[in-house]
Design a protein around this motif. Structure first.
Motif, PDB file in Angstrom:
ATOM      1  N   PRO A   2      -6.256  19.599  -7.293  1.00  0.00           N
ATOM      2  CA  PRO A   2      -5.808  19.673  -8.690  1.00  0.00           C
ATOM      3  C   PRO A   2      -5.573  21.096  -9.161  1.00  0.00           C
ATOM      4  O   PRO A   2      -6.276  22.031  -8.778  1.00  0.00           O
ATOM      5  N   ASP A   3      -4.561  21.246 -10.000  1.00  0.00           N
ATOM      6  CA  ASP A   3      -4.271  22.553 -10.580  1.00  0.00           C
ATOM      7  C   ASP A   3      -5.284  22.912 -11.661  1.00  0.00           C
ATOM      8  O   ASP A   3      -5.611  24.082 -11.847  1.00  0.00           O
ATOM      9  N   LEU A   4      -5.757  21.896 -12.391  1.00  0.00           N
ATOM     10  CA  LEU A   4      -6.692  22.120 -13.486  1.00  0.00           C
ATOM     11  C   LEU A   4      -7.877  21.187 -13.315  1.00  0.00           C
ATOM     12  O   LEU A   4      -7.704  19.986 -13.106  1.00  0.00           O
ATOM     13  N   VAL A   5      -9.090  21.747 -13.403  1.00  0.00           N
ATOM     14  CA  VAL A   5     -10.311  20.956 -13.225  1.00  0.00           C
ATOM     15  C   VAL A   5     -11.136  21.032 -14.504  1.00  0.00           C
ATOM     16  O   VAL A   5     -11.464  22.123 -14.985  1.00  0.00           O
ATOM     17  N   ILE A   6     -11.465  19.854 -15.038  1.00  0.00           N
ATOM     18  CA  ILE A   6     -12.258  19.741 -16.260  1.00  0.00           C
ATOM     19  C   ILE A   6     -13.474  18.891 -15.936  1.00  0.00           C
ATOM     20  O   ILE A   6     -13.344  17.739 -15.525  1.00  0.00           O
ATOM     21  N   VAL A   7     -14.664  19.461 -16.100  1.00  0.00           N
ATOM     22  CA  VAL A   7     -15.910  18.769 -15.755  1.00  0.00           C
ATOM     23  C   VAL A   7     -16.853  18.844 -16.945  1.00  0.00           C
ATOM     24  O   VAL A   7     -17.158  19.938 -17.427  1.00  0.00           O
ATOM     25  N   ARG A  57      -5.462  31.807 -14.814  1.00  0.00           N
ATOM     26  CA  ARG A  57      -4.750  30.862 -13.958  1.00  0.00           C
ATOM     27  C   ARG A  57      -3.672  30.144 -14.771  1.00  0.00           C
ATOM     28  O   ARG A  57      -3.857  29.835 -15.956  1.00  0.00           O
ATOM     29  N   ALA A  58      -2.546  29.858 -14.117  1.00  0.00           N
ATOM     30  CA  ALA A  58      -1.403  29.265 -14.823  1.00  0.00           C
ATOM     31  C   ALA A  58      -1.760  27.937 -15.477  1.00  0.00           C
ATOM     32  O   ALA A  58      -1.360  27.656 -16.616  1.00  0.00           O
ATOM     33  N   ALA A  59      -2.523  27.113 -14.764  1.00  0.00           N
ATOM     34  CA  ALA A  59      -2.872  25.801 -15.316  1.00  0.00           C
ATOM     35  C   ALA A  59      -3.795  25.940 -16.520  1.00  0.00           C
ATOM     36  O   ALA A  59      -3.714  25.151 -17.470  1.00  0.00           O
TER      37      ALA A  59
END
Length: 649
Positions: A432-437, A622-624
């Protein structure tokens, strides 16, 4: 007519060469700019006929899955408080209620203190019960009683309503390729028909006097047409509806007629051969007569693949691949597949990796080889594999995982920090480009939707506010959504930040008391008065939230140390709280306003909580991450949040 050049126009032919050799990047940018943006045509499909299709729009879960609290094992529904003193030397005797709860059977009797109800795996948990005891851990104690020699913790062997899929969450995203796992998720939500992207119709023509179709005998100086079969298969693999129209000889009039007919009935035309500027290669000359804007690039700085020709004729892509199979397939996969998959509503293809680190301890059962499904994210030192399991009955664990790891039968755990091998479900997995936890909210789906539409891969792992903060401190995510109230400062979230984290304001969610409309114990009262009324009524059962949840902090403030009936019933989501009240398993609880309204329940506002994001500073550029911040601040994002009942910060 046949326009084979005569000696008199040979000079003109010699000048008809590659006028400009473009870089791969420039050629692709020009090609995509001439084609996009464009709407992806869609069509309805019955679930049974949707295999292999791509979703044309996001699918929002219409119900909670499971729709009620259910038992994970065969056993007895009990009150965990009754078993606090249970042990091998001090068994607890409980009276059995005169009903057996099987799958599909609605409970009729509550579990009162000192009683238990027989329940099958998958059976609805009755009112009053907050845990299940396995039948193997009990002994008969008369015709209507059992002895239990083990204590039970609240929530033991219970799958809460919405613990697998929560009503209102983004079940599947537009562009998701529908496989057997996705069909299982949709079926679990009762969805019988979905809107899918119509596969682009792609016509394939091979060109050249020398071509013979497989199965026919070869004549002298001829070769078999391999490109036709290869390109047709590759188009099908990447979401197109391929129609191979055969091989056309190097006759300009015949080829032009075939190309015009193909464009009339197709969304895209792919040819192989006829682009390297030989005397018999005429395809590129025909394109100039087929429609505007015509040739976009003829000659790309690729090896192999320099003769590639890219064109657009009245909005339809026309591609002429080099004749040599190696060149044709290299350029097809590198230059054409991204465009084709975008037209088909599919995400970009990417490669997968198989070595990953486990960030948290994974407990296992001795004596059994265990396969744990994981989601892959990019950590500070490489890939990190997060366990995705939500219980043995969860559908999303399998559908959302990238692969699985194995824990040997002789191990009772896999320690945090272990480097392990991950077996992938598919040959290609995109990290994944973007990780949200952290803590999940349906508003998060609204903010990330534009990122997904733009082609970014977003992974959201719901493990609660405190779990998200821990992941952020380890550098395993970009953002950790949190909503934690600090009693000392009476502020949200900021006191919980540590070095390397910074706060990004998100939105405000109104928390309040939820109850069934018409319940006179709560109607017209303030939140404080409603809780006092509930505490004064011994028959009034609450539903709590799990420890670590921001909502739990608010509830404990209201209760001021009280532990009413139902306190130890601790589901992990707002939807599960609403479901417990709506289904009469509890009389009141605390949730957010959008969930209460969606369940048609009464709602008493109490406090506007802050749903914010702990940003890992080292990942800020980061771009994402920047794309997410832009989406969060955009008018489109703010308007979507307001429509859903949230107040943007």
């Amino acid at each position: 007519m046949n326009s084979t050049p005569s000696p008199n126009n040979r000079d003109a032919l010699d000048q008809d060469q590659f006028l400009t050799i473009l870089s791969r990047e420039d050629a692709l940018v020009r090609f995509e700019a001439a084609l996009f943006p464009r709407a992806v045509p869609s069509e309805p499909r019955a679930l049974a006929n949707a295999l292999g299709c791509a979703l044309a729009e996001d699918v929002i879960a219409p119900i909670d899955v499971p729709p009620f609290d259910r038992s994970n094992v065969d056993g007895f529904a009990v009150r965990s408080a009754d078993l606090a003193s249970a042990g091998e030397a001090s068994p607890v005797r409980v009276i059995l209620n005169d009903e057996v709860i099987a799958c599909g059977t609605a409970p009729m009797r509550p579990v009162l203190s000192g009683t238990a109800t027989s329940i099958a795996t998958g059976g609805p948990v009755p009112r009053g019960a907050d845990a299940i005891v396995m039948v193997e851990h009990t002994q008969p104690a008369g015709p209507r009683a059992i002895e239990i020699r083990r204590a039970a913790s609240p929530g033991q062997f219970v799958s809460y309503a919405g613990s697998d899929i929560a009503r209102g969450e983004a079940l599947l995203r537009a562009g998701t390729l529908i496989g057997s796992r996705e069909i299982g998720m949709l079926a679990a939500c009762g969805i019988a028909q979905i809107t899918v992207a119509r596969r682009p119709r792609v016509a394939i023509l091979s060109t050249g006097d020398e071509l013979v179709q497989p199965g026919s005998p070869l004549r002298p100086a001829a070769i078999y047409d391999t490109n036709g079969a290869i390109v047709t298969a590759a188009i099908t693999e990447n979401g197109g509806e391929a129609a191979f129209l055969g091989a056309i000889p190097d006759d300009e009039a015949q080829l032009e007629a075939a190309m015009r007919d193909a464009l009339e009935t197709s969304d895209m035309l792919v040819l192989s051969g006829g682009t390297s500027k030989g005397a018999g290669d005429v395809s590129h000359r025909i394109i100039a007569r087929l429609g505007k804007p015509g040739i976009i690039a003829h000659g790309v700085a690729l090896k192999p693949g320099k003769p590639l020709c890219l064109a657009v004729c009245y909005g339809k892509p026309v591609v002429i691949l080099p004749g040599f199979p190696t060149s044709a397939m290299f350029t097809f996969h590198d230059m054409i597949v991204p465009v084709l998959r975008r037209m088909a509503g599919l995400p970009p293809r990417s490669d997968a990796k198989v070595s990953a680190k486990i960030p948290v301890r994974i407990a296992s059962e001795l004596g059994r080889t265990e396969f744990v499904m994981v989601s892959l994210i990019e950590g500070v030192d490489g890939l990190v594999a997060y366990p995705t399991g939500k219980g043995s009955g969860a559908i999303t664990s399998f559908a959302q995982a990238d692969g699985f790891l194995r824990i040997d039968a002789l191990a009772d755990q896999m320690p945090a920090g272990t480097d392990t091998e991950v077996t992938l479900f598919t040959p290609h997995v995109r990290v994944p480009d973007l990780v949200i936890v952290g803590s999940h909210c349906t508003g998060l789906d609204l903010v990330t939707a534009p990122l997904v539409r733009a082609g970014l891969s977003v992974r959201s792992i719901a493990i609660g506010s405190l779990g998200g903060l821990a992941a952020a401190k380890r550098g395993e995510c970009d953002f950790a959504p949190i909503h934690l109230f600090d009693d000392k400062t009476e502020t949200y979230n900021t006191p919980y930040l540590t070095a390397g984290l910074e706060l990004v304001p998100g939105w405000r969610r109104m928390q309040g008391i939820v109850f069934r409309k018409g319940d006179t114990r709560f109607e017209g009262l303030s939140a404080e008065a409603a809780v006092r009324a509930a505490l004064a009524d011994p028959a009034c059962i609450m539903v709590n939230r799990n420890q670590g949840a921001g909502t739990r902090i608010l509830i404990d403030r209201l209760l001021a140390g009280a532990r009413p009936d139902g306190y130890w019933n601790q589901p992990r989501s707002h939807n599960a709280v609403a479901a417990a009240v709506a289904q009469h398993r509890a009389d009141w609880g605390m949730t957010i306003a959008p969930v209460a309204h969606a369940s048609d329940l009464g709602f008493i506002p109490f406090a506007e909580e802050h749903y914010d994001f702990a940003l890992v500073t080292a990942r800020k550029q980061r771009a994402a991450v920047q794309a997410f911040l832009e989406a969060l601040a955009s008018q489109e994002g703010r308007a979507a949040l307001e429509r859903a009942g949230f107040r943007p910060a």
